[in-house]
Write a protein that holds these residues in place. Structure first.
Motif, mmCIF file in Angstrom:
data_model
loop_
_atom_site.group_PDB
_atom_site.id
_atom_site.type_symbol
_atom_site.label_atom_id
_atom_site.label_comp_id
_atom_site.label_asym_id
_atom_site.label_seq_id
_atom_site.Cartn_x
_atom_site.Cartn_y
_atom_site.Cartn_z
ATOM 1 N N SER A 261 71.849 32.011 33.191
ATOM 2 C CA SER A 261 71.879 33.332 33.798
ATOM 3 C C SER A 261 72.404 33.254 35.226
ATOM 4 N N GLN A 262 72.907 34.373 35.746
ATOM 5 C CA GLN A 262 73.324 34.455 37.140
ATOM 6 C C GLN A 262 72.180 34.913 38.035
ATOM 7 N N ARG A 263 71.030 35.139 37.430
ATOM 8 C CA ARG A 263 69.853 35.585 38.182
ATOM 9 C C ARG A 263 68.967 34.399 38.503
ATOM 10 N N LYS A 264 68.538 34.279 39.782
ATOM 11 C CA LYS A 264 67.651 33.198 40.212
ATOM 12 C C LYS A 264 66.207 33.682 40.180
ATOM 13 N N LEU A 265 65.382 32.979 39.404
ATOM 14 C CA LEU A 265 63.965 33.294 39.310
ATOM 15 C C LEU A 265 63.197 32.513 40.367
ATOM 16 N N GLU A 266 62.265 33.180 41.046
ATOM 17 C CA GLU A 266 61.570 32.567 42.173
ATOM 18 C C GLU A 266 60.638 31.436 41.759
ATOM 19 N N ASP A 267 60.054 31.518 40.570
ATOM 20 C CA ASP A 267 59.047 30.527 40.177
ATOM 21 C C ASP A 267 59.630 29.300 39.485
ATOM 22 N N ALA A 268 60.944 29.151 39.491
ATOM 23 C CA ALA A 268 61.593 27.989 38.872
ATOM 24 C C ALA A 268 62.339 27.208 39.948
ATOM 25 N N PRO A 269 61.841 26.021 40.335
ATOM 26 C CA PRO A 269 62.534 25.245 41.369
ATOM 27 C C PRO A 269 63.924 24.832 40.918
ATOM 28 N N MET B 203 77.490 22.505 29.244
ATOM 29 C CA MET B 203 76.107 22.948 29.143
ATOM 30 C C MET B 203 75.973 23.816 27.905
ATOM 31 N N GLU B 204 75.014 23.505 27.042
ATOM 32 C CA GLU B 204 74.837 24.231 25.799
ATOM 33 C C GLU B 204 73.424 24.803 25.721
ATOM 34 N N LEU B 205 73.335 26.064 25.319
ATOM 35 C CA LEU B 205 72.045 26.709 25.147
ATOM 36 C C LEU B 205 71.284 26.052 24.000
ATOM 37 N N HIS B 206 69.978 25.855 24.189
ATOM 38 C CA HIS B 206 69.067 25.254 23.198
ATOM 39 C C HIS B 206 69.261 23.750 23.035
ATOM 40 N N GLU B 207 70.157 23.153 23.825
ATOM 41 C CA GLU B 207 70.350 21.708 23.778
ATOM 42 C C GLU B 207 69.710 21.067 25.015
ATOM 43 N N LYS B 208 69.539 19.746 24.975
ATOM 44 C CA LYS B 208 68.984 19.046 26.126
ATOM 45 C C LYS B 208 69.990 19.029 27.271
ATOM 46 N N LEU B 209 69.460 18.976 28.497
ATOM 47 C CA LEU B 209 70.341 18.855 29.645
ATOM 48 C C LEU B 209 71.226 17.619 29.494
ATOM 49 N N PRO B 210 72.523 17.746 29.714
ATOM 50 C CA PRO B 210 73.432 16.604 29.521
ATOM 51 C C PRO B 210 73.396 15.634 30.700
ATOM 52 N N ILE B 211 72.274 14.941 30.852
ATOM 53 C CA ILE B 211 72.124 13.956 31.920
ATOM 54 C C ILE B 211 72.203 12.572 31.295
ATOM 55 N N GLU B 212 73.255 11.832 31.621
ATOM 56 C CA GLU B 212 73.479 10.527 31.002
ATOM 57 C C GLU B 212 72.478 9.485 31.485
ATOM 58 N N ASP B 213 72.052 9.601 32.723
ATOM 59 C CA ASP B 213 71.103 8.643 33.288
ATOM 60 C C ASP B 213 69.709 8.960 32.753
ATOM 61 N N GLU B 214 69.230 8.151 31.814
ATOM 62 C CA GLU B 214 67.936 8.413 31.189
ATOM 63 C C GLU B 214 66.794 8.328 32.186
ATOM 64 N N GLU C 285 72.105 24.291 38.775
ATOM 65 C CA GLU C 285 73.259 25.166 38.945
ATOM 66 C C GLU C 285 74.443 24.626 38.161
ATOM 67 N N TYR C 286 75.143 25.545 37.477
ATOM 68 C CA TYR C 286 76.301 25.154 36.674
ATOM 69 C C TYR C 286 77.276 26.319 36.617
ATOM 70 N N MET C 287 78.463 26.117 37.178
ATOM 71 C CA MET C 287 79.540 27.113 37.161
ATOM 72 C C MET C 287 79.040 28.492 37.628
ATOM 73 N N ASN C 288 78.466 28.512 38.829
ATOM 74 C CA ASN C 288 77.988 29.745 39.463
ATOM 75 C C ASN C 288 76.878 30.433 38.669
ATOM 76 N N SER C 289 76.196 29.679 37.824
ATOM 77 C CA SER C 289 75.074 30.223 37.062
ATOM 78 C C SER C 289 73.870 29.298 37.209
ATOM 79 N N TYR C 290 72.721 29.822 36.822
ATOM 80 C CA TYR C 290 71.485 29.037 36.838
ATOM 81 C C TYR C 290 71.100 28.711 35.394
ATOM 82 N N VAL C 291 70.888 27.423 35.147
ATOM 83 C CA VAL C 291 70.536 26.959 33.812
ATOM 84 C C VAL C 291 69.051 26.601 33.822
ATOM 85 N N TYR C 292 68.254 27.350 33.052
ATOM 86 C CA TYR C 292 66.807 27.148 33.026
ATOM 87 C C TYR C 292 66.429 26.276 31.841
#
Length: 222
Positions: free
Chosen positions: A60-68, A78-89, A42-49
């Protein structure tokens, strides 16, 4: 046959690969390979797949059932087509491993949460699954589907932190049933909770029986 093109348009995030081949002068064959969504955050009231490599496929603001959906993390951008910005490898690697194993073993997981103690909690319907720090995920999840099948329709906590790999055993603590409205009214009308049997503490000498009925039970994959 000769491919027509190999580049994927950037505005089609779900496409992994395109094979376009000539069949004859008037006909070509196009084979489309879609990327599989591994999960979302979840990011800024949206779902990042994101896919199994951690690349963002869609926001998207739509939650898909098959994606935990993964919680317990925060993001500044958060940038589309980029890796998730998680600093902890290590955390990033755990997320990818976990979502890949969920897909591999065809598990139905509603959500994934990281606690402040860096432990992982999965949710499957009304069952909370505690898997610890994620150091033995492969061994835990390979048997999880069969264990959940044996717990179908139940509510409670499945503790797999001390999972016994050799025999596939884990402990399950059922959720305590809440008093019904009828019993609550009965207790209130008599003014004596101990006589209703709902809140009476175990009698001395019978504590072992009481603990056994409300305590943990072992579950084992078949």
């Amino acid at each position: 046959m000769t491919p027509v093109f190999t580049d994927i348009p950037k505005d089609i995030p779900f496409i992994a690969k395109l094979d376009v081949e000539y069949v004859n002068v008037h006909k070509i064959t196009i084979t489309v390979y879609e990327k599989a969504m591994a999960g979302c955050v979840e990011y800024m009231n949206s779902y990042v797949y994101f896919d199994q490599d951690g690349y963002v496929l869609e926001i998207s603001q739509r939650k898909l059932e098959d994606a935990p959906c993964i919680s317990g993390m925060s993001f500044d951008t958060m940038e589309l087509h980029e890796k998730l910005p998680i600093e902890d490898e290590a955390r990033f690697k755990t997320i990818l491993t976990l979502t890949q194993l969920i897909q591999k073993y065809d598990l139905i997981i509603d959500s994934i949460r990281f606690t402040t103690e860096n432990e992982i909690i999965l949710q499957h319907k009304d069952i909370r699954i505690e898997v610890g720090d994620g150091s033995i995920l492969e061994r835990q999840l390979v048997d999880l589907g069969q264990i959940l099948e044996g717990l179908k329709g139940k509510k409670g906590i499945l503790d797999m932190r001390d999972f016994e790999v050799m025999n596939g055993k884990a402990s399950f603590k059922p959720e305590k049933e809440k008093p019904t409205e009828h019993n609550e009214n009965k207790t209130e009308s008599t003014g004596d909770a101990t006589q209703s049997g709902e809140l009476q503490p175990p009698v001395e000498g019978e504590s072992g029986q009481a603990e056994g009925s409300a305590g943990e039970t072992g579950v084992q994959n078949q």
